[in-house]
Design a protein around this motif. Structure first.
Motif, PDB file in Angstrom:
ATOM      1  N   ASP A   1       0.799  15.061  29.343  1.00  0.00           N
ATOM      2  CA  ASP A   1       0.048  16.042  28.562  1.00  0.00           C
ATOM      3  C   ASP A   1       0.967  17.125  28.027  1.00  0.00           C
ATOM      4  O   ASP A   1       0.797  17.599  26.888  1.00  0.00           O
ATOM      5  N   VAL A   2       1.941  17.527  28.838  1.00  0.00           N
ATOM      6  CA  VAL A   2       2.900  18.548  28.401  1.00  0.00           C
ATOM      7  C   VAL A   2       3.824  17.989  27.335  1.00  0.00           C
ATOM      8  O   VAL A   2       4.128  18.648  26.330  1.00  0.00           O
ATOM      9  N   GLU A   3       4.282  16.772  27.542  1.00  0.00           N
ATOM     10  CA  GLU A   3       5.202  16.153  26.583  1.00  0.00           C
ATOM     11  C   GLU A   3       4.578  16.003  25.202  1.00  0.00           C
ATOM     12  O   GLU A   3       5.270  16.053  24.176  1.00  0.00           O
ATOM     13  N   SER A   4       3.272  15.808  25.162  1.00  0.00           N
ATOM     14  CA  SER A   4       2.602  15.561  23.872  1.00  0.00           C
ATOM     15  C   SER A   4       2.076  16.831  23.211  1.00  0.00           C
ATOM     16  O   SER A   4       1.387  16.741  22.185  1.00  0.00           O
ATOM     17  N   ILE A   5       2.362  17.998  23.739  1.00  0.00           N
ATOM     18  CA  ILE A   5       1.907  19.239  23.116  1.00  0.00           C
ATOM     19  C   ILE A   5       2.493  19.330  21.706  1.00  0.00           C
ATOM     20  O   ILE A   5       3.717  19.237  21.519  1.00  0.00           O
ATOM     21  N   PRO A   6       1.682  19.500  20.685  1.00  0.00           N
ATOM     22  CA  PRO A   6       2.197  19.555  19.303  1.00  0.00           C
ATOM     23  C   PRO A   6       2.850  20.905  18.998  1.00  0.00           C
ATOM     24  O   PRO A   6       2.296  21.963  19.289  1.00  0.00           O
ATOM     25  N   ILE A   7       4.027  20.855  18.414  1.00  0.00           N
ATOM     26  CA  ILE A   7       4.748  22.047  17.989  1.00  0.00           C
ATOM     27  C   ILE A   7       4.793  22.048  16.460  1.00  0.00           C
ATOM     28  O   ILE A   7       5.258  21.082  15.833  1.00  0.00           O
ATOM     29  N   ARG A   8       4.314  23.120  15.874  1.00  0.00           N
ATOM     30  CA  ARG A   8       4.204  23.184  14.399  1.00  0.00           C
ATOM     31  C   ARG A   8       5.547  23.588  13.795  1.00  0.00           C
ATOM     32  O   ARG A   8       6.172  24.561  14.235  1.00  0.00           O
ATOM     33  N   LEU A   9       5.957  22.849  12.793  1.00  0.00           N
ATOM     34  CA  LEU A   9       7.179  23.156  12.072  1.00  0.00           C
ATOM     35  C   LEU A   9       6.884  24.062  10.879  1.00  0.00           C
ATOM     36  O   LEU A   9       5.717  24.275  10.504  1.00  0.00           O
ATOM     37  N   ALA A  10       7.936  24.585  10.282  1.00  0.00           N
ATOM     38  CA  ALA A  10       7.774  25.453   9.119  1.00  0.00           C
ATOM     39  C   ALA A  10       7.174  24.706   7.940  1.00  0.00           C
ATOM     40  O   ALA A  10       6.535  25.301   7.058  1.00  0.00           O
ATOM     41  N   THR A  11       7.356  23.390   7.911  1.00  0.00           N
ATOM     42  CA  THR A  11       6.814  22.569   6.812  1.00  0.00           C
ATOM     43  C   THR A  11       5.333  22.267   6.989  1.00  0.00           C
ATOM     44  O   THR A  11       4.713  21.668   6.111  1.00  0.00           O
ATOM     45  N   GLY A  12       4.767  22.655   8.143  1.00  0.00           N
ATOM     46  CA  GLY A  12       3.366  22.354   8.404  1.00  0.00           C
ATOM     47  C   GLY A  12       3.163  21.096   9.211  1.00  0.00           C
ATOM     48  O   GLY A  12       2.029  20.809   9.632  1.00  0.00           O
TER      49      GLY A  12
ATOM     50  N   SER B   1       8.214  16.966  23.633  1.00  0.00           N
ATOM     51  CA  SER B   1       9.276  16.144  24.215  1.00  0.00           C
ATOM     52  C   SER B   1      10.423  15.907  23.235  1.00  0.00           C
ATOM     53  O   SER B   1      11.528  15.533  23.654  1.00  0.00           O
ATOM     54  N   ALA B   2      10.189  16.114  21.921  1.00  0.00           N
ATOM     55  CA  ALA B   2      11.250  15.907  20.928  1.00  0.00           C
ATOM     56  C   ALA B   2      12.252  17.042  20.914  1.00  0.00           C
ATOM     57  O   ALA B   2      13.364  16.874  20.401  1.00  0.00           O
ATOM     58  N   ILE B   3      11.891  18.190  21.464  1.00  0.00           N
ATOM     59  CA  ILE B   3      12.804  19.335  21.429  1.00  0.00           C
ATOM     60  C   ILE B   3      13.112  19.873  22.815  1.00  0.00           C
ATOM     61  O   ILE B   3      13.773  20.902  22.957  1.00  0.00           O
ATOM     62  N   ALA B   4      12.659  19.166  23.863  1.00  0.00           N
ATOM     63  CA  ALA B   4      12.879  19.671  25.227  1.00  0.00           C
ATOM     64  C   ALA B   4      12.969  18.517  26.211  1.00  0.00           C
ATOM     65  O   ALA B   4      12.405  17.442  25.979  1.00  0.00           O
ATOM     66  N   HIS B   5      13.682  18.778  27.273  1.00  0.00           N
ATOM     67  CA  HIS B   5      13.723  17.829  28.398  1.00  0.00           C
ATOM     68  C   HIS B   5      12.729  18.321  29.446  1.00  0.00           C
ATOM     69  O   HIS B   5      12.825  19.457  29.930  1.00  0.00           O
ATOM     70  N   ILE B   6      11.769  17.487  29.791  1.00  0.00           N
ATOM     71  CA  ILE B   6      10.672  17.875  30.685  1.00  0.00           C
ATOM     72  C   ILE B   6      10.733  16.994  31.934  1.00  0.00           C
ATOM     73  O   ILE B   6      10.739  15.765  31.836  1.00  0.00           O
ATOM     74  N   ALA B   7      10.790  17.616  33.089  1.00  0.00           N
ATOM     75  CA  ALA B   7      10.891  16.840  34.341  1.00  0.00           C
ATOM     76  C   ALA B   7      10.420  17.683  35.505  1.00  0.00           C
ATOM     77  O   ALA B   7      10.476  18.923  35.478  1.00  0.00           O
ATOM     78  N   PHE B   8       9.921  17.006  36.540  1.00  0.00           N
ATOM     79  CA  PHE B   8       9.582  17.664  37.805  1.00  0.00           C
ATOM     80  C   PHE B   8      10.858  17.839  38.613  1.00  0.00           C
ATOM     81  O   PHE B   8      11.642  16.889  38.783  1.00  0.00           O
ATOM     82  N   VAL B   9      11.076  19.044  39.119  1.00  0.00           N
ATOM     83  CA  VAL B   9      12.249  19.343  39.936  1.00  0.00           C
ATOM     84  C   VAL B   9      11.806  20.118  41.168  1.00  0.00           C
ATOM     85  O   VAL B   9      10.687  20.664  41.225  1.00  0.00           O
TER      86      VAL B   9
END
Length: 265
Positions: free
Chosen positions: A237-248, A254-262
Motif C-alpha cells: 500500500d505504501v509502495e503504490s502511493i501516487p506522487i504527482r509530478l509537475a506535468t500532472g 516505490s519509483a523514487i524511494a527504497h521501502i523496507a521493514f527494518v
C-alpha cells in the motif's frame, strides 16, 4: 550415666515420643498443600513513565515528584525507589511484608497513579504499572536460525500465539524483540530530476494514511458499512502511493524511494 544407658532406662518414653512425631510427620505430609510451581504474593512492581524529548531534570520535576507525592499516601507501600533519566522515569515499588491481598493494594497504587496523571503535562506516551515482576519462568525457549532478526521476531510471535492456546500457560514475554519499523529512503537524485521535494512526498503519505469513517448505507431493514480504505495496511500500500509530478502525471512512491521493514534503532 551415658547416653545409651539413659535411652535404655527410658526406652518406652522415647519410643512413644518417636512414634508420635512420626505420626505427626505423616499426617502433615498427607494434608499439606502442594503446588508444582508455588505461588507467592506479588509485592514488588515497577512503574514506567515515558516522556520523549525531556531532560532528566524536567522528568524529576514534572513526573517523579508528583507521582511520589501520590504514592506516599498508599499505606500498603513499604518503599518507593525512583530513577529519573532523559525521556523516562522508573519507579520500583514494594509492598509491606504483611500484605497478602496484593490485588487490592495494587489497585490503590493504580488510583494514586491516576491522581498523579492529572498533574502530568501533555506528551507522556507510556505510563504503565507492572505488578507481576516476581513471576518465575517455567521454561525459556531460544529461537535461532537466520541472521534476519525481523524474521526471528516474526517466528517468535507465531510461537507465542500457539503457546498461549495451551492450558496452564498464563503469560509469555518475548525478550529482544527488535520492534520493526517501515523505513522510506528517498532517492535525492531522482527527486531532483523530477522536481519533487520531500514535503510533497510526506504530504502524499499523510493523505493516504488517514482513517476516515465511511458511514453506513441503509436500504430498508439492511445496513451496509462503507469502507473508505484510506489507511495503509501493508508495505505494498505504501509502495503504490501516487506522487504527482509537475506535468500532472503520477508515479508510485516505490519509483523514487527504497521501502523496507527494518529493525528499530
Amino acid at each position: 550415666m551415658n547416653l545409651f544407658g539413659y535411652i535404655h532406662r527410658y526406652k518406652r518414653l522415647i519410643l512413644a515420643l518417636t512414634a508420635m512425631f512420626m505420626l505427626l510427620g505423616i499426617a502433615s505430609w498427607l494434608t499439606m498443600a502442594r503446588q508444582e510451581d508455588p505461588s507467592f504474593p506479588y509485592r514488588t512492581g515497577t512503574i514506567r513513565v515515558v516522556f520523549p524529548g525531556v531532560s532528566a531534570e524536567q522528568i524529576e520535576k514534572l513526573i517523579t515528584e508528583p507521582l511520589e507525592e501520590q504514592l506516599a499516601e498508599v499505606e500498603e507501600l513499604r518503599r518507593v525507589k525512583s530513577t529519573s533519566r532523559d525521556n523516562v522515569a522508573i519507579f520500583v515499588v514494594e509492598l509491606l511484608d504483611r500484605i497478602y491481598d496484593t490485588d487490592a493494594a495494587w489497585d490503590r497504587v493504580r488510583r494514586a497513579m491516576e491522581k498523579a496523571e492529572q498533574d502530568f503535562p501533555k506528551g507522556v506516551v507510556e505510563y504503565v504499572l507492572e505488578d507481576r515482576r516476581m513471576d518465575i519462568p517455567a521454561a525459556v525457549i531460544s529461537i535461532v536460525g537466520t541472521a534476519d532478526i525481523l524474521e526471528l521476531a516474526h517466528q517468535a510471535e507465531i510461537l507465542k500465539r500457539q503457546l498461549l492456546a495451551v492450558n496452564g500457560v498464563s503469560r509469555i514475554e518475548i525478550e529482544g524483540d527488535p520492534e520493526k519499523e517501515l523505513r522510506i529512503d528517498l532517492d535525492s537524485a531522482i527527486l531532483s530530476q523530477l522536481s519533487i521535494n520531500r514535503d510533497q512526498v510526506v504530504a502524499a503519505i499523510q493523505v493516504h494514511n488517514q482513517i476516515i469513517p465511511g458511514g453506513v448505507v441503509r436500504i430498508g431493514d439492511h445496513a451496509l458499512r462503507v469502507d473508505t480504505g484510506s489507511d495503509l495496511q501493508q508495505k505494498s500500500d505504501v509502495e503504490s502511493i501516487p506522487i504527482r509530478l509537475a506535468t500532472g502525471q503520477y508515479i508510485p512512491l516505490s519509483a523514487i524511494a527504497h521501502i523496507a521493514f527494518v529493525a528499530r534503532e
